[in-house]
Design a protein around this motif. Structure first.
Motif, PDB file in Angstrom:
ATOM      1  N   VAL A  60       0.560  -1.670  -0.166  1.00 47.34           N
ATOM      2  CA  VAL A  60       0.271   0.012  -0.064  1.00 47.34           C
ATOM      3  C   VAL A  60       0.864   1.128   0.304  1.00 47.34           C
ATOM      4  O   VAL A  60       1.869   1.511   1.049  1.00 47.34           O
ATOM      5  N   ALA A  61       0.738   2.553  -1.088  1.00 40.71           N
ATOM      6  CA  ALA A  61       1.106   3.305  -0.883  1.00 40.71           C
ATOM      7  C   ALA A  61       0.267   4.814  -0.694  1.00 40.71           C
ATOM      8  O   ALA A  61      -1.108   4.804  -0.791  1.00 40.71           O
ATOM      9  N   THR A  62       1.060   5.953   0.152  1.00 40.74           N
ATOM     10  CA  THR A  62      -0.044   6.980   0.494  1.00 40.74           C
ATOM     11  C   THR A  62       0.817   8.233  -0.763  1.00 40.74           C
ATOM     12  O   THR A  62       2.061   8.168  -1.426  1.00 40.74           O
ATOM     13  N   GLN A  63      -0.143   8.423  -1.886  1.00 45.99           N
ATOM     14  CA  GLN A  63      -0.118   9.388  -2.716  1.00 45.99           C
ATOM     15  C   GLN A  63      -0.237  10.331  -1.792  1.00 45.99           C
ATOM     16  O   GLN A  63       0.119  11.421  -0.705  1.00 45.99           O
ATOM     17  N   ASP A  64       0.408  11.941  -2.348  1.00 46.77           N
ATOM     18  CA  ASP A  64       0.478  13.190  -1.758  1.00 46.77           C
ATOM     19  C   ASP A  64      -0.864  13.886  -1.393  1.00 46.77           C
ATOM     20  O   ASP A  64      -0.142  14.361  -0.349  1.00 46.77           O
ATOM     21  N   ASN A  65      -2.078  13.398  -1.975  1.00 46.10           N
ATOM     22  CA  ASN A  65      -2.988  14.358  -1.146  1.00 46.10           C
ATOM     23  C   ASN A  65      -3.434  13.125   0.096  1.00 46.10           C
ATOM     24  O   ASN A  65      -4.281  13.542  -0.142  1.00 46.10           O
ATOM     25  N   GLY A  66      -2.725  12.231   0.236  1.00 52.05           N
ATOM     26  CA  GLY A  66      -2.613  11.350   1.365  1.00 52.05           C
ATOM     27  C   GLY A  66      -3.489  10.315   1.207  1.00 52.05           C
ATOM     28  O   GLY A  66      -4.523   9.531   1.800  1.00 52.05           O
ATOM     29  N   LYS A  67      -4.385  10.054  -0.162  1.00 49.74           N
ATOM     30  CA  LYS A  67      -5.118   8.960  -0.342  1.00 49.74           C
ATOM     31  C   LYS A  67      -3.862   7.691  -0.152  1.00 49.74           C
ATOM     32  O   LYS A  67      -2.778   7.578  -0.714  1.00 49.74           O
ATOM     33  N   ARG A  68      -4.828   6.311   0.228  1.00 51.88           N
ATOM     34  CA  ARG A  68      -4.632   4.923  -0.387  1.00 51.88           C
ATOM     35  C   ARG A  68      -4.915   4.294  -0.480  1.00 51.88           C
ATOM     36  O   ARG A  68      -5.955   4.481  -1.275  1.00 51.88           O
ATOM     37  N   ILE A  69      -3.502   3.563  -1.241  1.00 54.45           N
ATOM     38  CA  ILE A  69      -3.900   2.908  -2.530  1.00 54.45           C
ATOM     39  C   ILE A  69      -3.116   1.967  -2.689  1.00 54.45           C
ATOM     40  O   ILE A  69      -2.351   1.834  -1.783  1.00 54.45           O
ATOM     41  N   ILE A  70      -3.770   0.423  -3.023  1.00 57.19           N
ATOM     42  CA  ILE A  70      -3.054  -0.510  -3.140  1.00 57.19           C
ATOM     43  C   ILE A  70      -2.024  -0.908  -4.839  1.00 57.19           C
ATOM     44  O   ILE A  70      -3.236  -0.752  -5.922  1.00 57.19           O
TER      45      ILE A  70
END
Length: 217
Positions: A60-70
């Protein structure tokens, strides 16, 4: 997390990996992670190169906008920390256990001193990373060529732990590359057809019905 020196563990690491000798195993650990526990954590340090012996995990990574994506789901024989070991990435990502997950952990110091200069191991590592890249390409290709219902059915079999599905709908919709509304419509279809059943705090999947559906498409 439970951590045991490899020779003292009742588990044996049977996978044949070039360069991983008995001496290296004697310096390694067996690590057991509970469901939802972090194997590696974003912003932390990589202490081991991990080989999954049992269980599953998700990256899982956290994008610059704080959104978490698998980004990826991992299973038995997958590696954790391979890109960091070859210095292809500077910051590690969150890797989270799905159900109980057991790993062989080779300390990074041992990797750097005894493995990273081994040509056979480097070839193995290169082959693994190349195969992983091809799998990700296949994932994106399927987004363009297969209907969501088929892709979701396949994914449920892949990521269910003991036939239980616990993932967040928003994250799975993002992983499949569809809107949340489209995902929920498709998920309801699977429920209506008996492939998924709602329980108190999770869903149970019916592997037999899902496999029958996949064989028919």
């Amino acid at each position: 997390m439970e951590k045991v020196i490899y020779p003292l563990s009742h588990l044996q690491f049977n996978q044949q990996i070039p360069g991983v000798t008995l001496e290296i195993l004697n310096h390694s650990h067996i690590l057991t992670f509970d469901n939802g526990e972090f194997i590696t954590k974003e912003g932390g340090h990589l202490n081991h190169l991990y080989f999954i012996i049992k269980g599953r995990a998700k990256v899982v990574a956290t994008q610059d906008n704080g959104k978490r994506i698998i980004l990826q789901f991992l299973a038995v024989d997958d590696l954790i920390g391979d890109l960091t070991v070859i210095r292809a990435e500077d910051e590690i990502k969150d890797v989270i256990a799905m159900g109980q997950t057991i790993c062989l952990g080779i300390p990074i110091k041992i990797v750097e001193e005894m493995l990273i200069t081994n040509n056979d191991f480097l070839f193995y590592l290169s082959h693994y990373i190349g195969t992983k890249l091809l799998l990700r390409m296949d994932h994106f290709k399927e987004q363009q060529t297969q209907e969501v219902k088929v892709r979701l059915a396949k994914l449920l079999i892949e990521i269910a732990v003991n036939d239980e599905y616990h993932e967040k709908h928003t994250e799975i919709a993002e992983y499949l590359g569809v809107s949340y509304r489209h995902f929920m419509h498709t998920f309801k279809q699977l429920k209506d057809e008996g492939m998924v059943e709602k329980k108190s705090n999770h869903y149970m999947i019916n592997q037999e019905k899902i496999k029958t559906f996949l064989e028919s498409v």
